[in-house]
Enzyme design. Structure first.
Site, PDB file in Angstrom:
ATOM      1  N   LYS A  13       0.838  -1.213   0.000  1.00 42.96           N
ATOM      2  CA  LYS A  13       0.000   0.000   0.000  1.00 42.96           C
ATOM      3  C   LYS A  13       0.868   1.257   0.000  1.00 42.96           C
ATOM      4  O   LYS A  13       0.616   2.188  -0.738  1.00 42.96           O
ATOM      5  CB  LYS A  13      -0.895   0.052   1.258  1.00 42.96           C
ATOM      6  CG  LYS A  13      -1.835  -1.119   1.411  1.00 42.96           C
ATOM      7  CD  LYS A  13      -2.762  -0.906   2.608  1.00 42.96           C
ATOM      8  CE  LYS A  13      -2.053  -0.851   3.960  1.00 42.96           C
ATOM      9  NZ  LYS A  13      -1.366  -2.078   4.361  1.00 42.96           N
ATOM     10  N   ARG A  88      -8.495   0.788  10.203  1.00 45.35           N
ATOM     11  CA  ARG A  88      -7.989  -0.554  10.491  1.00 45.35           C
ATOM     12  C   ARG A  88      -9.051  -1.449  11.120  1.00 45.35           C
ATOM     13  O   ARG A  88      -8.808  -2.623  11.341  1.00 45.35           O
ATOM     14  CB  ARG A  88      -6.858  -0.473  11.514  1.00 45.35           C
ATOM     15  CG  ARG A  88      -5.450  -0.181  11.058  1.00 45.35           C
ATOM     16  CD  ARG A  88      -4.849  -1.190  10.148  1.00 45.35           C
ATOM     17  NE  ARG A  88      -3.492  -1.580  10.463  1.00 45.35           N
ATOM     18  CZ  ARG A  88      -2.393  -0.933  10.121  1.00 45.35           C
ATOM     19  NH1 ARG A  88      -2.470   0.195   9.465  1.00 45.35           N
ATOM     20  NH2 ARG A  88      -1.214  -1.422  10.430  1.00 45.35           N
ATOM     21  N   ARG A 127      12.177  -6.829   4.684  1.00 48.58           N
ATOM     22  CA  ARG A 127      12.158  -5.387   4.445  1.00 48.58           C
ATOM     23  C   ARG A 127      13.269  -4.668   5.227  1.00 48.58           C
ATOM     24  O   ARG A 127      13.485  -4.911   6.403  1.00 48.58           O
ATOM     25  CB  ARG A 127      10.797  -4.856   4.889  1.00 48.58           C
ATOM     26  CG  ARG A 127      10.574  -3.415   4.593  1.00 48.58           C
ATOM     27  CD  ARG A 127       9.122  -3.119   4.376  1.00 48.58           C
ATOM     28  NE  ARG A 127       8.328  -3.155   5.591  1.00 48.58           N
ATOM     29  CZ  ARG A 127       7.022  -2.848   5.605  1.00 48.58           C
ATOM     30  NH1 ARG A 127       6.403  -2.551   4.488  1.00 48.58           N
ATOM     31  NH2 ARG A 127       6.368  -2.879   6.727  1.00 48.58           N
ATOM     32  N   ARG A 160      12.658  -2.361  10.637  1.00 51.38           N
ATOM     33  CA  ARG A 160      11.698  -1.765  11.569  1.00 51.38           C
ATOM     34  C   ARG A 160      11.466  -2.694  12.757  1.00 51.38           C
ATOM     35  O   ARG A 160      11.402  -3.907  12.598  1.00 51.38           O
ATOM     36  CB  ARG A 160      10.351  -1.571  10.846  1.00 51.38           C
ATOM     37  CG  ARG A 160      10.222  -0.233  10.203  1.00 51.38           C
ATOM     38  CD  ARG A 160       9.033  -0.156   9.268  1.00 51.38           C
ATOM     39  NE  ARG A 160       7.770  -0.632   9.825  1.00 51.38           N
ATOM     40  CZ  ARG A 160       6.606  -0.504   9.191  1.00 51.38           C
ATOM     41  NH1 ARG A 160       6.546   0.078   8.013  1.00 51.38           N
ATOM     42  NH2 ARG A 160       5.502  -0.956   9.730  1.00 51.38           N
ATOM     43  N   ARG A 171       0.763  -9.024  13.629  1.00 54.10           N
ATOM     44  CA  ARG A 171       0.162  -7.993  12.775  1.00 54.10           C
ATOM     45  C   ARG A 171      -0.760  -8.622  11.724  1.00 54.10           C
ATOM     46  O   ARG A 171      -1.816  -8.081  11.405  1.00 54.10           O
ATOM     47  CB  ARG A 171       1.257  -7.173  12.076  1.00 54.10           C
ATOM     48  CG  ARG A 171       1.960  -6.207  13.028  1.00 54.10           C
ATOM     49  CD  ARG A 171       3.232  -5.652  12.433  1.00 54.10           C
ATOM     50  NE  ARG A 171       3.013  -4.796  11.298  1.00 54.10           N
ATOM     51  CZ  ARG A 171       3.919  -4.570  10.341  1.00 54.10           C
ATOM     52  NH1 ARG A 171       5.107  -5.154  10.402  1.00 54.10           N
ATOM     53  NH2 ARG A 171       3.656  -3.763   9.347  1.00 54.10           N
TER      54      ARG A 171
HETATM   55  P1  AMP Z   1       1.671   0.233   9.367  1.00 51.48           P
HETATM   56  O1  AMP Z   1       2.924   0.920   8.988  1.00 51.48           O
HETATM   57  O2  AMP Z   1       0.438   0.843   8.714  1.00 51.48           O
HETATM   58  O3  AMP Z   1       1.720  -1.259   9.179  1.00 51.48           O
HETATM   59  O4  AMP Z   1       1.453   0.491  10.939  1.00 51.48           O
HETATM   60  C1  AMP Z   1       2.385   0.069  11.892  1.00 51.48           C
HETATM   61  C2  AMP Z   1       1.722  -0.030  13.269  1.00 51.48           C
HETATM   62  O5  AMP Z   1       1.173   1.234  13.638  1.00 51.48           O
HETATM   63  C3  AMP Z   1       0.543  -0.986  13.351  1.00 51.48           C
HETATM   64  O6  AMP Z   1       0.958  -2.325  13.566  1.00 51.48           O
HETATM   65  C4  AMP Z   1      -0.239  -0.420  14.529  1.00 51.48           C
HETATM   66  O7  AMP Z   1       0.372  -0.745  15.771  1.00 51.48           O
HETATM   67  C5  AMP Z   1      -0.072   1.067  14.326  1.00 51.48           C
HETATM   68  N1  AMP Z   1      -1.140   1.621  13.472  1.00 51.48           N
HETATM   69  C6  AMP Z   1      -1.016   2.154  12.223  1.00 51.48           C
HETATM   70  N2  AMP Z   1      -2.212   2.554  11.743  1.00 51.48           N
HETATM   71  C7  AMP Z   1      -3.125   2.273  12.714  1.00 51.48           C
HETATM   72  C8  AMP Z   1      -4.542   2.438  12.814  1.00 51.48           C
HETATM   73  N3  AMP Z   1      -5.265   2.972  11.834  1.00 51.48           N
HETATM   74  N4  AMP Z   1      -5.143   2.025  13.967  1.00 51.48           N
HETATM   75  C9  AMP Z   1      -4.428   1.504  14.994  1.00 51.48           C
HETATM   76  N5  AMP Z   1      -3.098   1.300  14.945  1.00 51.48           N
HETATM   77  C10 AMP Z   1      -2.439   1.684  13.821  1.00 51.48           C
END
Ligand code: AMP
Length: 217
Positions: A13, A88, A127, A160, A171
């Site tokens: 994404k 989410r 990654r 990361r 996740r």
């Molecule tokens: P991402 O980079 O989008 O995979 O986000 C990394 C982490 O940030 C996720 O595993 C969550 O812990 C937190 N996070 C990101 N977006 C959200 C969201 N919309 N709601 C809750 N937690 C989020």
């Protein structure tokens, strides 16, 4: 163009969103990026968020919804936006609909980027990101010329915290349980589109643009 990108962690994404910014000149709103910045800056919000992120769990809705509302109210979102990693879960999606209705700018498309689970695992565990310029690599699919070093700027590559195997499993579980139901949610609203997220990034991007242009014309 007002769109939400759906898809599991590692579906690409963020990569597609970066290309969309360039082509359409609209901002990407990535809650993951906003939260990682708050963590790096050591803000109170970042400190609260980090414990959830390191475990692969969702940060509380009240926190992320506040961040997104603030961002959507900025001027550059008037011409459109790409939401990446938000919503989410259903509660976030419902709140978002309310906020956007109030602002008079409802969503036009929810685009799901679909990728098989075994490919997701390799994409995520492989990654690496450059500390210097943010360039991303994958040790399986697109390694740097020299291990651990950025081709572009010579910066150090890092993994990361939430890309470790145990966190990744969590996740993906959270995605299945809480985020995947949004596919039905947006299908029900009549704005769901899907794209195959496996293969060449530029080919996927062509398909993404075709779908978005058709859906927003
Ligand atoms: P991402 O980079 O989008 O995979 O986000 C990394 C982490 O940030 C996720 O595993 C969550 O812990 C937190 N996070 C990101 N977006 C959200 C969201 N919309 N709601 C809750 N937690 C989020």
């Amino acid at each position: 163009m007002r769109i939400v990108l759906l898809g599991a962690p590692g579906a690409g994404k963020g990569t597609q969103a970066k290309k969309l910014i360039e082509k359409y000149g609209i901002p990407q709103i990535s809650t993951g990026d906003i939260l990682r910045k708050a963590v790096a800056d050591g803000t109170p919000l970042g400190k609260e968020a980090k414990s959830y992120m390191d475990k692969g769990e969702l940060v509380p809705d009240s926190v992320v919804i506040g961040l997104v509302k603030e961002r959507l109210a900025q001027d550059d979102c008037k011409k459109g936006f790409i939401l990446d990693g938000f919503p989410r879960n259903t509660a976030q999606a419902e709140t978002l609909d309310g906020v956007l209705a109030e602002m008079g700018m409802p969503l036009q498309v929810a685009l799901s980027v679909d990728v098989d689970l075994d490919i997701l695992m390799k994409r995520l565990t492989g990654r690496r990101t450059c500390r210097g310029c943010g360039q991303m690599y994958n040790i399986y699919f697109g390694p740097p010329r020299k291990e651990g070093v950025c081709d572009k700027c010579g910066g150090e590559l890092y993994q990361r915290d939430d890309d470790r195997e145990e966190t990744i499993r969590k996740r993906l579980e959270v995605y299945e349980a809480q985020t995947a139901p949004l596919i039905d949610y947006y299908q029900g609203k009549g704005i769901l589109k899907r794209v195959n997220g496996e293969g060449d990034i530029n080919k996927i991007f062509e398909e993404v643009c075709r779908i978005l242009d058709e859906a927003t014309q």
